[in-house]
Design an enzyme around this catalytic site. Structure first.
Site, mmCIF file in Angstrom:
data_model
loop_
_atom_site.group_PDB
_atom_site.id
_atom_site.type_symbol
_atom_site.label_atom_id
_atom_site.label_comp_id
_atom_site.label_asym_id
_atom_site.label_seq_id
_atom_site.Cartn_x
_atom_site.Cartn_y
_atom_site.Cartn_z
ATOM 1 N N CYS A 13 90.682 1.597 -48.430
ATOM 2 C CA CYS A 13 90.349 2.251 -47.074
ATOM 3 C C CYS A 13 90.329 3.949 -46.717
ATOM 4 C CB CYS A 13 91.804 1.780 -46.616
ATOM 5 S SG CYS A 13 92.842 2.926 -47.118
ATOM 6 N N CYS A 87 86.120 0.777 -44.892
ATOM 7 C CA CYS A 87 85.601 2.110 -45.700
ATOM 8 C C CYS A 87 84.554 2.057 -45.424
ATOM 9 C CB CYS A 87 85.933 2.113 -47.333
ATOM 10 S SG CYS A 87 85.616 0.162 -48.575
ATOM 11 N N CYS A 91 82.181 1.594 -50.795
ATOM 12 C CA CYS A 91 82.144 0.885 -51.094
ATOM 13 C C CYS A 91 81.299 0.547 -52.283
ATOM 14 C CB CYS A 91 83.609 -0.296 -50.890
ATOM 15 S SG CYS A 91 84.650 -0.874 -52.084
#
Length: 133
Positions: A13, A87, A91
Protein backbone atom coordinates in the site's frame (compact mmCIF):
# COMPACT_ATOMS: atom_id res chain seq x y z
CA UNK A 1 6.16 -20.18 -7.70
CA UNK A 2 9.57 -19.12 -6.52
CA UNK A 3 12.49 -21.51 -6.23
CA UNK A 4 11.29 -22.78 -2.85
CA UNK A 5 8.18 -24.85 -2.27
CA UNK A 6 6.85 -22.11 -0.01
CA UNK A 7 4.79 -19.47 -1.82
CA UNK A 8 5.75 -15.85 -1.26
CA UNK A 9 3.23 -13.03 -0.88
CA UNK A 10 3.94 -9.29 -0.93
CA UNK A 11 1.35 -6.82 0.36
CA UNK A 12 1.74 -3.25 -0.90
CA UNK A 13 0.00 0.00 0.00
CA UNK A 14 1.18 3.61 -0.09
CA UNK A 15 2.44 4.09 3.46
CA UNK A 16 2.90 0.47 4.64
CA UNK A 17 1.36 1.71 7.88
CA UNK A 18 -2.13 0.18 7.80
CA UNK A 19 -3.70 -2.19 5.29
CA UNK A 20 -0.54 -3.95 4.14
CA UNK A 21 0.66 -4.31 7.73
CA UNK A 22 -2.66 -5.87 8.79
CA UNK A 23 -2.67 -8.23 5.80
CA UNK A 24 0.91 -9.34 6.40
CA UNK A 25 0.23 -9.89 10.10
CA UNK A 26 -2.89 -11.95 9.43
CA UNK A 27 -1.14 -14.09 6.81
CA UNK A 28 1.82 -14.68 9.12
CA UNK A 29 -0.51 -15.47 12.03
CA UNK A 30 -2.84 -17.77 10.09
CA UNK A 31 -0.41 -19.53 7.71
CA UNK A 32 2.74 -19.61 9.82
CA UNK A 33 5.77 -20.84 7.93
CA UNK A 34 3.66 -22.23 5.06
CA UNK A 35 3.89 -18.83 3.33
CA UNK A 36 6.71 -16.29 3.10
CA UNK A 37 5.21 -12.87 3.87
CA UNK A 38 6.45 -9.39 2.96
CA UNK A 39 4.87 -5.94 3.09
CA UNK A 40 6.01 -2.59 1.74
CA UNK A 41 4.87 0.86 0.75
CA UNK A 42 5.49 3.10 -2.23
CA UNK A 43 5.94 6.06 0.17
CA UNK A 44 6.40 4.49 3.63
CA UNK A 45 5.28 6.36 6.73
CA UNK A 46 7.54 6.79 9.74
CA UNK A 47 5.48 4.45 11.93
CA UNK A 48 2.60 2.01 11.76
CA UNK A 49 -0.77 3.67 12.32
CA UNK A 50 -1.54 3.50 16.10
CA UNK A 51 -5.24 2.76 15.41
CA UNK A 52 -4.19 -0.20 13.26
CA UNK A 53 -1.87 -1.46 16.02
CA UNK A 54 -4.77 -1.18 18.51
CA UNK A 55 -7.27 -2.89 16.18
CA UNK A 56 -4.89 -5.80 15.60
CA UNK A 57 -4.19 -6.10 19.35
CA UNK A 58 -7.95 -6.57 19.84
CA UNK A 59 -7.70 -9.83 17.85
CA UNK A 60 -4.55 -10.97 19.63
CA UNK A 61 -1.94 -9.94 17.04
CA UNK A 62 0.83 -7.58 18.15
CA UNK A 63 2.25 -5.47 15.33
CA UNK A 64 3.60 -2.71 17.58
CA UNK A 65 7.21 -3.54 16.66
CA UNK A 66 6.61 -3.42 12.89
CA UNK A 67 8.23 -0.65 10.84
CA UNK A 68 7.01 0.58 7.43
CA UNK A 69 9.33 -0.56 4.64
CA UNK A 70 9.99 0.88 1.20
CA UNK A 71 8.79 -1.06 -1.84
CA UNK A 72 11.72 -2.42 -3.84
CA UNK A 73 11.91 -4.07 -7.24
CA UNK A 74 13.69 -6.98 -5.51
CA UNK A 75 10.76 -7.57 -3.15
CA UNK A 76 8.39 -7.79 -6.11
CA UNK A 77 10.73 -10.07 -8.06
CA UNK A 78 11.04 -12.39 -5.04
CA UNK A 79 7.27 -12.74 -4.61
CA UNK A 80 4.85 -15.14 -6.27
CA UNK A 81 1.76 -13.10 -5.41
CA UNK A 82 1.68 -9.30 -5.17
CA UNK A 83 -1.39 -7.80 -3.51
CA UNK A 84 -1.85 -4.06 -3.87
CA UNK A 85 -4.13 -1.97 -1.72
CA UNK A 86 -4.22 1.51 -3.13
CA UNK A 87 -0.65 1.84 -4.42
CA UNK A 88 -1.88 2.61 -7.93
CA UNK A 89 0.66 2.49 -10.73
CA UNK A 90 3.71 2.67 -8.46
CA UNK A 91 3.98 -1.11 -8.10
CA UNK A 92 6.35 -2.62 -10.68
CA UNK A 93 4.83 -5.38 -12.80
CA UNK A 94 6.80 -8.46 -13.82
CA UNK A 95 5.67 -11.35 -16.04
CA UNK A 96 4.82 -14.56 -14.21
CA UNK A 97 3.66 -12.88 -11.01
CA UNK A 98 0.10 -13.05 -9.80
CA UNK A 99 -1.30 -9.58 -9.06
CA UNK A 100 -4.40 -8.88 -6.99
CA UNK A 101 -5.82 -5.49 -6.08
CA UNK A 102 -7.77 -5.43 -2.83
CA UNK A 103 -9.93 -2.34 -2.53
CA UNK A 104 -10.01 -1.84 1.22
CA UNK A 105 -10.67 1.55 2.88
CA UNK A 106 -7.51 3.38 3.97
CA UNK A 107 -7.28 3.51 7.78
CA UNK A 108 -5.08 6.64 7.74
CA UNK A 109 -6.40 9.17 10.23
CA UNK A 110 -9.16 6.85 11.42
CA UNK A 111 -10.06 5.77 14.95
CA UNK A 112 -9.63 2.19 16.09
CA UNK A 113 -13.39 1.78 15.84
CA UNK A 114 -13.32 2.96 12.22
CA UNK A 115 -10.40 0.60 11.40
CA UNK A 116 -12.23 -2.55 12.58
CA UNK A 117 -14.32 -3.10 9.40
CA UNK A 118 -11.19 -2.87 7.21
CA UNK A 119 -9.33 -5.21 9.58
CA UNK A 120 -12.13 -7.77 9.40
CA UNK A 121 -12.36 -7.51 5.61
CA UNK A 122 -8.61 -8.01 5.29
CA UNK A 123 -8.76 -11.06 7.56
CA UNK A 124 -11.50 -12.62 5.40
CA UNK A 125 -9.51 -11.91 2.21
CA UNK A 126 -6.35 -13.42 3.75
CA UNK A 127 -8.27 -16.55 4.78
CA UNK A 128 -9.53 -16.91 1.18
CA UNK A 129 -6.00 -16.36 -0.14
CA UNK A 130 -4.62 -19.11 2.09
CA UNK A 131 -7.20 -21.51 0.67
CA UNK A 132 -5.95 -20.66 -2.87
CA UNK A 133 -2.21 -20.97 -2.25
Amino acid sequence: MSDSAVPSVLFVCVHNAGRSQMAAAFLTHLAGDRVQVRSAGSAPAGTVNPSVVAAMAEVGIDISAEVPKVLTVEAVQASDVVITMGCGDTCPVFPGKRYLDWRVPDPAGQSTEAVRPARDEIKARVEALIAEL
